[in-house]
Design an enzyme around this catalytic site. Structure first.
Site, PDB file in Angstrom:
ATOM      1  N   GLY A  98       0.833  -1.199   0.000  1.00 50.90           N
ATOM      2  CA  GLY A  98       0.000   0.000   0.000  1.00 50.90           C
ATOM      3  C   GLY A  98       0.864   1.245   0.000  1.00 50.90           C
ATOM      4  O   GLY A  98       2.070   1.176   0.263  1.00 50.90           O
ATOM      5  N   TYR A 110      -1.015 -19.352  -0.396  1.00 51.20           N
ATOM      6  CA  TYR A 110      -1.983 -18.244  -0.431  1.00 51.20           C
ATOM      7  C   TYR A 110      -3.419 -18.779  -0.383  1.00 51.20           C
ATOM      8  O   TYR A 110      -4.248 -18.338   0.413  1.00 51.20           O
ATOM      9  CB  TYR A 110      -1.769 -17.427  -1.717  1.00 51.20           C
ATOM     10  CG  TYR A 110      -2.792 -16.334  -1.941  1.00 51.20           C
ATOM     11  CD1 TYR A 110      -2.607 -15.063  -1.406  1.00 51.20           C
ATOM     12  CD2 TYR A 110      -3.942 -16.560  -2.702  1.00 51.20           C
ATOM     13  CE1 TYR A 110      -3.545 -14.052  -1.617  1.00 51.20           C
ATOM     14  CE2 TYR A 110      -4.876 -15.567  -2.915  1.00 51.20           C
ATOM     15  CZ  TYR A 110      -4.676 -14.308  -2.373  1.00 51.20           C
ATOM     16  OH  TYR A 110      -5.607 -13.315  -2.582  1.00 51.20           O
TER      17      TYR A 110
HETATM   18  P1  NAD Z   1      -2.870  -4.797  -2.010  1.00 53.37           P
HETATM   19  O1  NAD Z   1      -1.535  -5.448  -1.888  1.00 53.37           O
HETATM   20  O2  NAD Z   1      -2.951  -3.509  -2.725  1.00 53.37           O
HETATM   21  O3  NAD Z   1      -3.516  -4.590  -0.556  1.00 53.37           O
HETATM   22  C1  NAD Z   1      -3.129  -5.325   0.573  1.00 53.37           C
HETATM   23  C2  NAD Z   1      -2.672  -4.309   1.614  1.00 53.37           C
HETATM   24  O4  NAD Z   1      -2.277  -5.020   2.800  1.00 53.37           O
HETATM   25  C3  NAD Z   1      -1.456  -3.501   1.152  1.00 53.37           C
HETATM   26  O5  NAD Z   1      -1.727  -2.128   1.325  1.00 53.37           O
HETATM   27  C4  NAD Z   1      -0.337  -3.957   2.053  1.00 53.37           C
HETATM   28  O6  NAD Z   1       0.595  -2.920   2.332  1.00 53.37           O
HETATM   29  C5  NAD Z   1      -1.101  -4.410   3.286  1.00 53.37           C
HETATM   30  N1  NAD Z   1      -0.385  -5.400   4.081  1.00 53.37           N
HETATM   31  C6  NAD Z   1       0.290  -6.498   3.639  1.00 53.37           C
HETATM   32  N2  NAD Z   1       0.835  -7.147   4.675  1.00 53.37           N
HETATM   33  C7  NAD Z   1       0.489  -6.450   5.787  1.00 53.37           C
HETATM   34  C8  NAD Z   1       0.769  -6.616   7.161  1.00 53.37           C
HETATM   35  N3  NAD Z   1       1.515  -7.644   7.608  1.00 53.37           N
HETATM   36  N4  NAD Z   1       0.283  -5.715   8.031  1.00 53.37           N
HETATM   37  C9  NAD Z   1      -0.457  -4.660   7.610  1.00 53.37           C
HETATM   38  N5  NAD Z   1      -0.746  -4.451   6.318  1.00 53.37           N
HETATM   39  C10 NAD Z   1      -0.290  -5.339   5.417  1.00 53.37           C
HETATM   40  O7  NAD Z   1      -3.849  -5.871  -2.635  1.00 53.37           O
HETATM   41  P2  NAD Z   1      -5.392  -5.757  -2.999  1.00 53.37           P
HETATM   42  O8  NAD Z   1      -5.507  -6.187  -4.399  1.00 53.37           O
HETATM   43  O9  NAD Z   1      -5.935  -4.463  -2.572  1.00 53.37           O
HETATM   44  O10 NAD Z   1      -5.987  -6.928  -2.093  1.00 53.37           O
HETATM   45  C11 NAD Z   1      -6.746  -6.673  -0.926  1.00 53.37           C
HETATM   46  C12 NAD Z   1      -7.237  -8.002  -0.371  1.00 53.37           C
HETATM   47  O11 NAD Z   1      -8.108  -8.635  -1.292  1.00 53.37           O
HETATM   48  C13 NAD Z   1      -6.130  -9.003  -0.072  1.00 53.37           C
HETATM   49  O12 NAD Z   1      -6.484  -9.713   1.083  1.00 53.37           O
HETATM   50  C14 NAD Z   1      -6.155  -9.920  -1.266  1.00 53.37           C
HETATM   51  O13 NAD Z   1      -5.653 -11.208  -0.960  1.00 53.37           O
HETATM   52  C15 NAD Z   1      -7.637  -9.956  -1.561  1.00 53.37           C
HETATM   53  N6  NAD Z   1      -7.931 -10.299  -2.953  1.00 53.37           N
HETATM   54  C16 NAD Z   1      -7.514  -9.458  -3.953  1.00 53.37           C
HETATM   55  C17 NAD Z   1      -7.809  -9.785  -5.271  1.00 53.37           C
HETATM   56  C18 NAD Z   1      -7.369  -8.937  -6.431  1.00 53.37           C
HETATM   57  O14 NAD Z   1      -7.581  -9.358  -7.575  1.00 53.37           O
HETATM   58  N7  NAD Z   1      -6.800  -7.759  -6.211  1.00 53.37           N
HETATM   59  C19 NAD Z   1      -8.548 -10.956  -5.542  1.00 53.37           C
HETATM   60  C20 NAD Z   1      -8.916 -11.802  -4.489  1.00 53.37           C
HETATM   61  C21 NAD Z   1      -8.628 -11.437  -3.185  1.00 53.37           C
HETATM   62  C1  UD1 Z   2      -4.940 -12.583  -8.433  1.00 54.19           C
HETATM   63  C2  UD1 Z   2      -4.636 -11.700  -7.227  1.00 54.19           C
HETATM   64  C3  UD1 Z   2      -4.891 -12.492  -5.962  1.00 54.19           C
HETATM   65  C4  UD1 Z   2      -6.306 -13.046  -6.017  1.00 54.19           C
HETATM   66  C5  UD1 Z   2      -6.565 -13.867  -7.286  1.00 54.19           C
HETATM   67  C6  UD1 Z   2      -8.034 -14.246  -7.411  1.00 54.19           C
HETATM   68  C7  UD1 Z   2      -2.888  -9.994  -7.188  1.00 54.19           C
HETATM   69  C8  UD1 Z   2      -1.429  -9.706  -7.177  1.00 54.19           C
HETATM   70  N1  UD1 Z   2      -3.241 -11.297  -7.236  1.00 54.19           N
HETATM   71  O1  UD1 Z   2      -4.052 -13.705  -8.468  1.00 54.19           O
HETATM   72  O2  UD1 Z   2      -4.775 -11.630  -4.825  1.00 54.19           O
HETATM   73  O3  UD1 Z   2      -6.566 -13.793  -4.882  1.00 54.19           O
HETATM   74  O4  UD1 Z   2      -6.265 -13.043  -8.415  1.00 54.19           O
HETATM   75  O5  UD1 Z   2      -8.288 -14.846  -8.632  1.00 54.19           O
HETATM   76  O6  UD1 Z   2      -3.697  -9.100  -7.143  1.00 54.19           O
HETATM   77  N2  UD1 Z   2       1.343 -12.793 -15.084  1.00 54.19           N
HETATM   78  C9  UD1 Z   2       2.213 -12.610 -16.153  1.00 54.19           C
HETATM   79  N3  UD1 Z   2       3.141 -11.611 -16.047  1.00 54.19           N
HETATM   80  C10 UD1 Z   2       3.245 -10.813 -14.935  1.00 54.19           C
HETATM   81  C11 UD1 Z   2       2.345 -11.008 -13.876  1.00 54.19           C
HETATM   82  C12 UD1 Z   2       1.409 -12.007 -13.985  1.00 54.19           C
HETATM   83  O7  UD1 Z   2       2.155 -13.320 -17.149  1.00 54.19           O
HETATM   84  O8  UD1 Z   2       4.124  -9.920 -14.920  1.00 54.19           O
HETATM   85  C13 UD1 Z   2       0.324 -13.865 -15.199  1.00 54.19           C
HETATM   86  C14 UD1 Z   2       0.359 -14.833 -14.037  1.00 54.19           C
HETATM   87  O9  UD1 Z   2       1.309 -15.855 -14.230  1.00 54.19           O
HETATM   88  C15 UD1 Z   2      -1.092 -15.347 -14.055  1.00 54.19           C
HETATM   89  C16 UD1 Z   2      -1.884 -14.131 -14.523  1.00 54.19           C
HETATM   90  O10 UD1 Z   2      -0.958 -13.259 -15.160  1.00 54.19           O
HETATM   91  O11 UD1 Z   2      -1.234 -16.373 -14.981  1.00 54.19           O
HETATM   92  C17 UD1 Z   2      -2.551 -13.389 -13.390  1.00 54.19           C
HETATM   93  O12 UD1 Z   2      -1.569 -13.141 -12.389  1.00 54.19           O
HETATM   94  P1  UD1 Z   2      -1.847 -12.208 -11.133  1.00 54.19           P
HETATM   95  O13 UD1 Z   2      -2.288 -10.872 -11.573  1.00 54.19           O
HETATM   96  O14 UD1 Z   2      -0.678 -12.313 -10.211  1.00 54.19           O
HETATM   97  O15 UD1 Z   2      -3.172 -12.861 -10.546  1.00 54.19           O
HETATM   98  P2  UD1 Z   2      -3.562 -14.253  -9.898  1.00 54.19           P
HETATM   99  O16 UD1 Z   2      -2.409 -15.133  -9.631  1.00 54.19           O
HETATM  100  O17 UD1 Z   2      -4.713 -14.751 -10.687  1.00 54.19           O
END
Ligand code: NAD
Ligand code: UD1
Length: 314
Positions: A37, A148
């Site tokens: 973040g 994860y």
């Molecule tokens: P993000 O990395 O932007 O947000 C996660 C936040 O948690 C960050 O700001 C990071 O600094 C903070 N954080 C990490 N470790 C920490 C710790 N030990 N103590 C305090 N803060 C900590 O990711 P996001 O995409 O905003 O994801 C938010 C949540 O949603 C996560 O739990 C993620 O697993 C979940 N999620 C995200 C996606 C996606 O596609 N973005 C999909 C499924 C689930």
């Molecule tokens: C993402 C989210 C995870 C969430 C999940 C739900 C992030 C970082 N990950 O995981 O929190 O729980 O969706 O479905 O937000 N890739 C490349 N090049 C890159 C990066 C990624 O080819 O530089 C590929 C990866 O190998 C993967 C795909 O893109 O096949 C998506 O990767 P990523 O964005 O990390 O997402 P997920 O692993 O699906």
């Protein structure tokens, strides 16, 4: 006026959620260690309505003092190492954050008999793993492939079981692949669309892991925020899990084509081996959230990418 605790509130989904909550006149306390973040995501919010603690959610004493002293109405658990690939590199460290820290929070609520209106835990589509049947409904086979996914499933189940056993209103969301402004592109573990956007803007080379035929259910952030607020505020929603997604699946190759059209540029791509534990195909069944709370996503992929690309500063 309500008071929210948002762990991970300086991150991508968190800071977008804070923005919406503050605009509705409520107060937020953010705990984030700024590992992914950014202060700039939250610095502009009024200090009267948003408090920020740069703290680790694994600091159990800090979390207990905070929860006991603040009387939160709503708790949203987004703080986590969000990268599947990062958890494969560092399983024990990510476990402490992605699972134990959440269990600690549930335990603080139970032990201190805290009266909250709702706790929402952010789980993930990763819990479904690679069992080939699509689309994934909440009743589909769970086959987590990575630390994860295992930690997300455990934290989700704890949230719902604690809720029922100790009468705490809880809900879990399985987000699919969320994208949009404020997603941090700076790490090799960042979300793929934030990296693609960054490479399109900078003309640098994007590394594709695998052949690009892997699919995801890409969901725009504003739709996700709307779903979260509905699930938080609907009194009939508790002790249950909901997919949050569009119901459509798109391959990386397809989404790159659409993004190139939106940006009016070609992406430079180099290819490397598929990542370990990477899921090949992902798509949500969204009937449950539609039928139970009437939620539908509104933003098409092309519209979402246009909005995202238009925000050059993010
Ligand atoms: P993000 O990395 O932007 O947000 C996660 C936040 O948690 C960050 O700001 C990071 O600094 C903070 N954080 C990490 N470790 C920490 C710790 N030990 N103590 C305090 N803060 C900590 O990711 P996001 O995409 O905003 O994801 C938010 C949540 O949603 C996560 O739990 C993620 O697993 C979940 N999620 C995200 C996606 C996606 O596609 N973005 C999909 C499924 C689930
Ligand atoms: C993402 C989210 C995870 C969430 C999940 C739900 C992030 C970082 N990950 O995981 O929190 O729980 O969706 O479905 O937000 N890739 C490349 N090049 C890159 C990066 C990624 O080819 O530089 C590929 C990866 O190998 C993967 C795909 O893109 O096949 C998506 O990767 P990523 O964005 O990390 O997402 P997920 O692993 O699906």
């Amino acid at each position: 006026m309500s008071k929210y605790l948002i762990t991970g509130g300086a991150g991508f989904i968190g800071s977008n959620l804070v923005e919406k909550i503050v605009s509705q006149g409520d107060d937020v306390v953010i705990v984030d260690n700024l590992s992914m973040g950014k202060l700039e995501n939250i610095i502009h919010f009024s200090k009267k309505h948003v408090s920020f603690y740069k703290e680790d959610i694994t600091n159990f004493n800090f979390m207990e003092k905070l929860l006991v002293s603040e009387n939160f109405d709503y708790i949203v658990l987004l703080g986590a190492v969000a990268s599947v690939a990062n958890s494969v590199q560092d399983p024990q460290k990510t476990h402490l954050i992605n699972q134990e820290a959440n269990l600690n929070i549930y335990e603080i609520i139970r032990k201190n008999n805290l009266k909250i209106k709702k706790l929402l835990f952010a789980s993930s589509a990763a819990v479904y793993g690679d069992e080939p049947t699509l689309p994934k409904s909440e009743e589909s086979v769970i086959r987590p492939l990575t630390p994860y996914a295992i930690d997300k499933f455990a934290s989700e189940k704890y949230a719902l079981a604690y809720g029922k056993l100790y009468n705490i209103p809880t809900v879990a969301t399985r987000f699919f692949n969320v994208y949009g402004p404020k997603q941090n592109p700076e790490s090799q573990y960042s979300g793929v669309l934030s990296i693609i956007k960054d490479r399109l803007v900078s003309d640098e080379v994007f590394t594709m892991y695998g052949d690009g035929n892997q699919t995801r259910d890409f969901t725009y952030i504003d739709d996700v925020i709307e779903a979260m607020l509905i699930l938080l505020h609907d009194h009939n929603v508790k002790w249950d899990v909901y997919n949050v997604a569009t119901g459509k699946s798109t391959s990386l190759n397809e989404i790159i084509k659409t993004f190139e059209k939106v940006a009016n540029k070609n992406l430079k791509i180099k290819y490397e081996a598929k990542r370990q534990g990477d899921i090949e195909k992902s798509q949500a069944d969204v009937n449950k959230i539609r039928e139970k709370v009437g939620f539908n996503t509104k933003i098409s992929l092309e519209e979402g990418l246009k909005r995202y690309y238009g925000r050059k500063q993010d």
